[in-house]
Design a protein around this motif. Structure first.
Motif, short mmCIF file in Angstrom:
data_model
loop_
_atom_site.label_atom_id
_atom_site.label_comp_id
_atom_site.label_asym_id
_atom_site.label_seq_id
_atom_site.Cartn_x
_atom_site.Cartn_y
_atom_site.Cartn_z
N MET A 42 0.83 -1.20 0.00
CA MET A 42 0.00 0.00 0.00
C MET A 42 0.87 1.25 0.00
O MET A 42 0.58 2.23 -0.69
CB MET A 42 -0.94 0.00 1.21
N GLY A 43 1.94 1.23 0.75
CA GLY A 43 2.86 2.36 0.79
C GLY A 43 3.49 2.60 -0.57
O GLY A 43 3.60 3.75 -1.02
N ARG A 44 3.91 1.53 -1.24
CA ARG A 44 4.50 1.67 -2.58
C ARG A 44 3.46 2.22 -3.55
O ARG A 44 3.78 3.04 -4.42
CB ARG A 44 5.05 0.32 -3.06
N SER A 45 2.22 1.80 -3.40
CA SER A 45 1.14 2.29 -4.27
C SER A 45 0.94 3.79 -4.10
O SER A 45 0.70 4.51 -5.08
CB SER A 45 -0.17 1.56 -3.98
N GLU A 46 1.03 4.27 -2.88
CA GLU A 46 0.86 5.71 -2.64
C GLU A 46 1.99 6.49 -3.31
O GLU A 46 1.76 7.56 -3.88
CB GLU A 46 0.82 6.01 -1.14
N LYS A 47 3.20 5.97 -3.26
CA LYS A 47 4.33 6.63 -3.91
C LYS A 47 4.17 6.59 -5.44
O LYS A 47 4.43 7.59 -6.12
CB LYS A 47 5.65 5.99 -3.49
N GLU A 49 1.39 6.50 -7.07
CA GLU A 49 0.33 7.46 -7.37
C GLU A 49 0.90 8.86 -7.46
O GLU A 49 0.55 9.64 -8.36
CB GLU A 49 -0.76 7.40 -6.30
N LEU A 50 1.79 9.22 -6.56
CA LEU A 50 2.43 10.53 -6.57
C LEU A 50 3.24 10.70 -7.85
O LEU A 50 3.13 11.72 -8.54
CB LEU A 50 3.32 10.70 -5.34
N HIS A 89 -3.31 14.42 -2.34
CA HIS A 89 -2.54 13.20 -2.09
C HIS A 89 -1.44 13.45 -1.06
O HIS A 89 -1.23 12.63 -0.17
CB HIS A 89 -1.96 12.68 -3.41
N ASP A 92 -2.90 13.80 2.37
CA ASP A 92 -3.25 12.48 2.93
C ASP A 92 -2.02 11.67 3.31
O ASP A 92 -2.12 10.73 4.11
CB ASP A 92 -4.08 11.68 1.92
N ASN A 93 -0.89 11.96 2.68
CA ASN A 93 0.35 11.20 2.87
C ASN A 93 1.52 12.16 3.06
O ASN A 93 2.42 12.23 2.22
CB ASN A 93 0.61 10.31 1.65
N LEU A 96 5.29 11.60 2.25
CA LEU A 96 5.77 11.56 0.87
C LEU A 96 6.48 12.84 0.47
O LEU A 96 7.24 12.86 -0.50
CB LEU A 96 4.60 11.29 -0.10
#
Length: 149
Positions: A42-47, A49-50, A89, A92-93, A96
């Motif tokens: 999930m963490g990799r997915s957020e990165k 997405e960025l 984004h 929310d994170n 990042l």
């Protein structure tokens, strides 16, 4: 062998089962190894997405700068939308934000490939590295002009 064969057969059911076990405090019954793996994913997915949103924004800023005769409402709205989505984004994170130099460089490399593809201009037309600081990229008043780096 997986502690939970359900993980390989039905991820949705596995996720719900694991959530129930965690809420009930039944850690010994939970599939901790896969839970940890999924949290990291999930963490990799957020990165990712960025990087992806930033690449779209940078692509449109490059097109805006290097193809001024094609500027239109669609490009303007895409730039505005990506700025809003990126700001949300990062809100929310917030951790990042510490990855922005690396993330911007990665996103710019992707934007260059797309800019060459979409504009038909040679890659050498564009700056080799991102010509704008992140704060400028996100500034709603920033619209790069022809030849300005």
């Amino acid at each position: 062998m997986s502690k939970s064969p359900l993980y390989d057969r039905d991820f949705y059911a596995w996720a719900n089962e694991q959530a129930s076990l965690l809420r009930a405090g039944k850690l010994a019954a939970a599939d901790i190894a896969h839970i940890a793996e999924e949290i990291e994913s999930m963490g990799r997915s957020e990165k990712r997405e960025l990087v992806n949103r930033l690449a779209v924004l940078l692509l449109h800023l490059l097109k805006w700068q290097f193809q001024p005769s094609f500027r239109g409402n669609s490009w303007r709205l895409t730039i505005e939308e990506q700025r809003y989505r990126l700001a949300d984004h990062l809100a929310d994170n917030p951790s990042l934000k510490g990855t922005l130099p690396e993330t911007t460089a990665n996103a710019y490399r992707l934007a260059l490939v797309e800019a060459e593809r979409e504009t038909g201009l040679a890659r050498s037309t564009f700056p080799a590295t991102c010509p704008w600081p992140f704060d400028a990229i996100m500034d709603e008043g920033f619209w790069p002009e022809t030849g300005s780096h």
